[in-house]
Design an enzyme around this catalytic site. Structure first.
Site, PDB file in Angstrom:
ATOM      1  N   ASP A 116       0.935  -1.373   0.126  1.00 39.70           N
ATOM      2  CA  ASP A 116       0.046   0.103  -0.015  1.00 39.70           C
ATOM      3  C   ASP A 116       1.034   1.427  -0.049  1.00 39.70           C
ATOM      4  OD1 ASP A 116       0.703   0.401   2.715  1.00 39.70           O
ATOM      5  OD2 ASP A 116      -0.728  -0.683   3.531  1.00 39.70           O
ATOM      6  N   ALA A 117       0.064   2.433   0.385  1.00 35.75           N
ATOM      7  CA  ALA A 117       0.852   3.760   0.262  1.00 35.75           C
ATOM      8  C   ALA A 117       2.114   3.762   1.261  1.00 35.75           C
ATOM      9  CB  ALA A 117      -0.005   4.867   0.224  1.00 35.75           C
ATOM     10  N   LYS A 144     -12.856  -2.138  -2.785  1.00 33.09           N
ATOM     11  CA  LYS A 144     -11.953  -1.201  -2.091  1.00 33.09           C
ATOM     12  C   LYS A 144     -10.480  -1.181  -2.860  1.00 33.09           C
ATOM     13  CE  LYS A 144     -10.048  -1.472   1.995  1.00 33.09           C
ATOM     14  NZ  LYS A 144     -10.084  -1.380   3.685  1.00 33.09           N
ATOM     15  N   LYS A 199      -6.547   0.773  -2.961  1.00 30.57           N
ATOM     16  CA  LYS A 199      -5.495   1.618  -2.252  1.00 30.57           C
ATOM     17  C   LYS A 199      -5.167   2.892  -3.047  1.00 30.57           C
ATOM     18  CE  LYS A 199      -4.822  -1.476   1.500  1.00 30.57           C
ATOM     19  NZ  LYS A 199      -4.996  -0.865   2.665  1.00 30.57           N
ATOM     20  N   ASP A 214      -8.522   3.841   0.356  1.00 35.42           N
ATOM     21  CA  ASP A 214      -7.905   3.645   1.494  1.00 35.42           C
ATOM     22  C   ASP A 214      -6.535   4.195   1.417  1.00 35.42           C
ATOM     23  OD1 ASP A 214      -6.660   2.760   4.055  1.00 35.42           O
ATOM     24  OD2 ASP A 214      -7.007   0.610   3.667  1.00 35.42           O
ATOM     25  N   ASN A 271      -4.129   4.339   4.141  1.00 34.54           N
ATOM     26  CA  ASN A 271      -3.461   4.042   5.205  1.00 34.54           C
ATOM     27  C   ASN A 271      -2.479   4.968   5.827  1.00 34.54           C
ATOM     28  OD1 ASN A 271      -3.324   1.475   3.132  1.00 34.54           O
ATOM     29  ND2 ASN A 271      -3.287   0.644   5.172  1.00 34.54           N
ATOM     30  N   GLU A 312     -10.750   5.955   3.791  1.00 34.88           N
ATOM     31  CA  GLU A 312     -10.211   5.206   4.783  1.00 34.88           C
ATOM     32  C   GLU A 312      -8.987   5.759   5.493  1.00 34.88           C
ATOM     33  OE1 GLU A 312      -9.340   0.627   6.109  1.00 34.88           O
ATOM     34  OE2 GLU A 312     -11.062   1.010   4.617  1.00 34.88           O
ATOM     35  N   GLU A 335      -8.940   0.593  12.376  1.00 36.33           N
ATOM     36  CA  GLU A 335      -7.849  -0.646  12.272  1.00 36.33           C
ATOM     37  C   GLU A 335      -6.753  -0.167  13.101  1.00 36.33           C
ATOM     38  OE1 GLU A 335      -5.010  -1.034   8.682  1.00 36.33           O
ATOM     39  OE2 GLU A 335      -6.999  -0.490   7.924  1.00 36.33           O
ATOM     40  N   HIS A 348     -12.316  -4.322  10.105  1.00 33.62           N
ATOM     41  CA  HIS A 348     -11.142  -4.676   9.420  1.00 33.62           C
ATOM     42  C   HIS A 348     -10.783  -5.932   9.448  1.00 33.62           C
ATOM     43  CE1 HIS A 348      -6.729  -4.740   9.304  1.00 33.62           C
ATOM     44  NE2 HIS A 348      -6.842  -3.956   8.224  1.00 33.62           N
TER      45      HIS A 348
END
Length: 378
Positions: free
Chosen positions: A21-22, A165, A167, A196, A198, A222, A248, A298
């Site tokens: 993810d990021a 969903k 990222k 999302d 993150n 998110e 989460e 989550h």
């Protein structure tokens, strides 16, 4: 009935599909299973997990400390057991202790269901027989193209999902906007897209960029910014129309209460492993209901499925690509989402049947992790 023995098993293995993810690249999921045995012949299965780091610590906390606390207790007294573990481990702060407590608490609830010969969701209220699910992917690799994303979304739709969903958090925000537009288009007019971050954006950056997402009609944004920044989330929620989802990275109902009081969140995503198990998760869900907020937990699909079908304010189930126990090959009885709908097992308890031989094959030991751990945070 009394608890006579607690046996833990830890394993580490990569996600069934690559995760990035990021803010993080995940090399290993560390899953800790426990068997809580009783003198009445019932055994409860519990589990918790961590991403990349801390599995050996959680197992040691269970083996060296928490097990001693629960031996001899009546598993039907779940509040006494949870409170005893919580009081004794509170000096560790929040995080590792609640994640370790969760494994035992989940096993206790499994025993309760088996004792009453009822599935977990009915023990928690039996609010519904099924729950809509969204597919959740963790794929933000530098070389992942928009066309790659479109092909995956088409596959999700073909499998019966109407909600997905993805990222975001690319260095070039224009790439995020293109990915969102194309994914939303492929889901069609009846579909819902969630995004999302993150915790990728700063508080001021979130307000500027999230305002540009309002036009897409997203289901939620998110974890847009750092989870500790309650005021930043409150400011963002006031500034945009798109709902804000998070949870989460929170570990107690007190932390969720702070967000709810500040009107800083729209959708509560409490993770049953991170908040200390089913006992605490259920309280978080009811507290969210008192504030008029839905819950969409989550990860941990197999447990979250049971939890959501037990409460009135359930929203949607997350089915993470590459992260289910079935995809990981760790259960004997598959638990899958079919055509975008999750249906809980009707077995007494939570219905998760571990494949102990598979868990043993991926055994996590301090020696193995010292040789392999490199970390994936960006």
């Amino acid at each position: 009935m009394r608890v006579t023995e607690v046996v833990s098993h830890a394993c580490r293995l990569p996600p069934a599909s690559p995760w990035e993810d990021a803010t993080n690249k995940v090399d290993g999921l560390e899953i800790i299973f426990v068997e809580v045995r009783t003198d009445g012949g019932l055994t409860g299965i519990g589990l918790t997990y961590t991403v990349d780091i801390g599995g050996t610590v959680i197992k040691a906390l269970i083996d060296d400390y928490l097990t001693t606390l629960v031996i001899g207790m009546d598993p039907l007294d779940y509040e006494q057991i949870w409170n005893k573990m919580s009081r004794q481990s509170r000096r560790l702060g929040l995080g590792v202790n609640s994640m370790a407590m969760a494994a035992i608490d989940v096993a206790i609830w499994d025993i309760i269901g088996k004792h009453h010969k009822q599935p977990l969701y009915k023990m928690l209220g039996g609010a519904r027989p099924s729950i809509p699910a969204y597919i959740s992917e963790i794929n933000l690799k530098a070389d992942d193209t928009v066309d790659d994303l479109v092909r995956r979304v088409d596959d999700y739709v073909a499998r019966g999902f109407t909600s997905a969903k993805i990222k975001i958090g690319k260095p070039d925000f224009a790439e995020d906007l293109e990915r969102i537009a194309r994914a939303k288009e492929r889901l069609g007019p009846g579909g819902t897209l969630f995004v999302d971050l993150n915790q990728r954006w700063s508080a001021s950056e979130a307000i500027t960029k999230a305002a540009q997402l309002d036009r897409f009609g997203l289901g939620w944004i998110e974890e847009p910014t750092l989870y500790q920044d309650i005021q930043g989330h409150a400011n963002l929620k006031k500034a945009v129309r798109t709902p804000i989802a998070l949870g989460e990275s929170l570990y107690s109902r007190a932390q969720f209460l702070d967000y709810l009081r500040a009107d800083a969140v729209d959708i509560i995503q409490a993770d049953v492993a991170f908040v200390g198990g089913i006992t605490e998760w259920h309280k978080v869900a009811h507290m969210a209901s008192a504030f008029g907020r839905p819950v969409a937990p989550h990860f941990m699909m197999e447990l979250s499925l049971q939890l959501l079908c037990g409460v009135q304010n359930a929203f949607m189930l997350e089915d993470v690509v590459g992260g289910s126990l079935t995809e990981l090959g760790l259960v004997e009885v598959p638990i899958k989402v079919e055509n975008g709908i999750g249906v809980p097992s009707n077995r007494p308890g939570h219905g998760i049947v571990p494949d102990w031989s598979a868990i043993k094959r991926h055994e996590l030991t301090p020696e193995k992790v010292r040789k392999a751990f490199a970390g994936g945070s960006k």
